[in-house]
Design a protein around this motif. Structure first.
Motif, PDB file in Angstrom:
ATOM      1  N   GLN A 199     -61.629  39.943 -10.886  1.00 11.73           N
ATOM      2  CA  GLN A 199     -62.580  40.547  -9.974  1.00 11.73           C
ATOM      3  C   GLN A 199     -63.643  39.613  -9.443  1.00 11.73           C
ATOM      4  O   GLN A 199     -64.428  40.011  -8.591  1.00 11.73           O
ATOM      5  N   GLY A 200     -63.713  38.417  -9.944  1.00 12.73           N
ATOM      6  CA  GLY A 200     -64.827  37.560  -9.568  1.00 12.73           C
ATOM      7  C   GLY A 200     -64.459  36.451  -8.607  1.00 12.73           C
ATOM      8  O   GLY A 200     -63.289  36.162  -8.367  1.00 12.73           O
ATOM      9  N   ILE A 201     -65.484  35.854  -8.049  1.00 14.85           N
ATOM     10  CA  ILE A 201     -65.334  34.647  -7.225  1.00 14.85           C
ATOM     11  C   ILE A 201     -66.459  33.684  -7.583  1.00 14.85           C
ATOM     12  O   ILE A 201     -67.477  34.081  -8.137  1.00 14.85           O
ATOM     13  N   ARG A 202     -66.235  32.435  -7.245  1.00 12.87           N
ATOM     14  CA  ARG A 202     -67.288  31.427  -7.277  1.00 12.87           C
ATOM     15  C   ARG A 202     -67.397  30.924  -5.844  1.00 12.87           C
ATOM     16  O   ARG A 202     -66.391  30.645  -5.201  1.00 12.87           O
ATOM     17  N   ALA A 203     -68.629  30.793  -5.355  1.00  5.44           N
ATOM     18  CA  ALA A 203     -68.847  30.392  -3.971  1.00  5.44           C
ATOM     19  C   ALA A 203     -69.901  29.299  -3.891  1.00  5.44           C
ATOM     20  O   ALA A 203     -70.823  29.250  -4.710  1.00  5.44           O
ATOM     21  N   ARG A 254     -82.597  22.823  -1.593  1.00  3.71           N
ATOM     22  CA  ARG A 254     -81.752  23.998  -1.350  1.00  3.71           C
ATOM     23  C   ARG A 254     -80.470  23.980  -2.181  1.00  3.71           C
ATOM     24  O   ARG A 254     -79.808  24.996  -2.316  1.00  3.71           O
ATOM     25  N   GLY A 255     -80.102  22.812  -2.692  1.00  2.23           N
ATOM     26  CA  GLY A 255     -78.895  22.721  -3.520  1.00  2.23           C
ATOM     27  C   GLY A 255     -77.601  22.895  -2.752  1.00  2.23           C
ATOM     28  O   GLY A 255     -76.568  23.210  -3.332  1.00  2.23           O
ATOM     29  N   ALA A 315     -64.763  20.434  -5.869  1.00  2.00           N
ATOM     30  CA  ALA A 315     -64.162  21.438  -6.750  1.00  2.00           C
ATOM     31  C   ALA A 315     -65.005  21.612  -8.014  1.00  2.00           C
ATOM     32  O   ALA A 315     -65.217  22.749  -8.475  1.00  2.00           O
ATOM     33  N   GLU A 316     -65.503  20.524  -8.574  1.00  2.00           N
ATOM     34  CA  GLU A 316     -66.359  20.595  -9.764  1.00  2.00           C
ATOM     35  C   GLU A 316     -67.667  21.327  -9.462  1.00  2.00           C
ATOM     36  O   GLU A 316     -68.133  22.137 -10.268  1.00  2.00           O
ATOM     37  N   GLN A 323     -70.632  26.899 -10.204  1.00  2.00           N
ATOM     38  CA  GLN A 323     -71.400  28.019  -9.656  1.00  2.00           C
ATOM     39  C   GLN A 323     -71.203  29.261 -10.521  1.00  2.00           C
ATOM     40  O   GLN A 323     -70.155  29.420 -11.157  1.00  2.00           O
ATOM     41  N   PRO A 324     -72.177  30.166 -10.538  1.00  2.07           N
ATOM     42  CA  PRO A 324     -72.003  31.394 -11.313  1.00  2.07           C
ATOM     43  C   PRO A 324     -70.847  32.237 -10.767  1.00  2.07           C
ATOM     44  O   PRO A 324     -70.575  32.208  -9.564  1.00  2.07           O
TER      45      PRO A 324
END
Length: 189
Positions: free
Chosen positions: A83-87, A109-110, A177-178, A183-184
């Protein structure tokens, strides 16, 4: 044969691509020579974004484009679990040639910066953080009136020294990719 200004001669080519013949057209000649027309910055940005998007997709990233540009030009993401994603948002700097610049508004701003050069010929991407871009610019640029008063600095004629400082950042797909995997995860409890 007469041509209107801006009109290009087209050549048709027949190609058999497994299932049958397909017809492709490509520009074979341009009035006034083989030089590409001068493109405005918006067109260069679209072409650069599209090339970069294709590179990301071929490397297994998913890509989303914000409807309104508020400092984020692309969002790369990957599905994680059920159900999740990392963006990760990205800021693109596209150029038809070679140029390098930085704006202080991206500080803190990262958001990784992607510089895409030679959009109309042989594109290449340099991927880095704001802090890395600042280090690439160097002390001379940071001490300039342009940076001190305006918070911006740009190099439109890239020399051998700057090109050498940028080499470690060329095509950093694994780095990206790393960064994305750090990311959360959405949907995580």
């Amino acid at each position: 044969m007469s041509m209107r200004v801006g009109e290009a001669a087209l050549k048709e080519v027949m190609v058999d691509v497994h299932t049958g013949p397909f017809r492709f057209r490509y520009l074979s000649e341009r009035p006034g020579g083989d030089d590409l027309p001068t493109l405005n910055s918006a067109t260069v940005e679209v072409a650069g974004r599209n090339w970069f998007t294709a590179q990301l997709l071929m490397r297994g990233f998913e890509v989303s484009t914000p409807v309104v540009d508020r400092g984020v030009d692309l969002i790369v993401f990957r599905e994680v679990g059920q159900q999740g994603i990392r963006a990760l948002p990205l800021q693109l700097k596209c150029a038809s040639g070679e140029s390098f610049g930085l704006d202080r508004k991206y500080e803190g701003r990262g958001i990784p910066l992607a510089y895409i050069w030679n959009v109309t010929a042989n594109p290449v991407a340099f991927l880095m953080t704001y802090e890395e871009a600042l280090a690439v610019l160097g002390a001379k640029a940071v001490a300039s009136k342009s940076w001190i008063d305006g918070g911006k600095y740009a190099v439109t004629r890239v020399g051998a020294d700057l090109r050498q400082r940028l080499l470690p950042f060329e095509s950093r797909w694994e780095w990206l990719a790393e960064r994305l995997m750090a990311q959360p995860e959405s949907g995580a409890s």
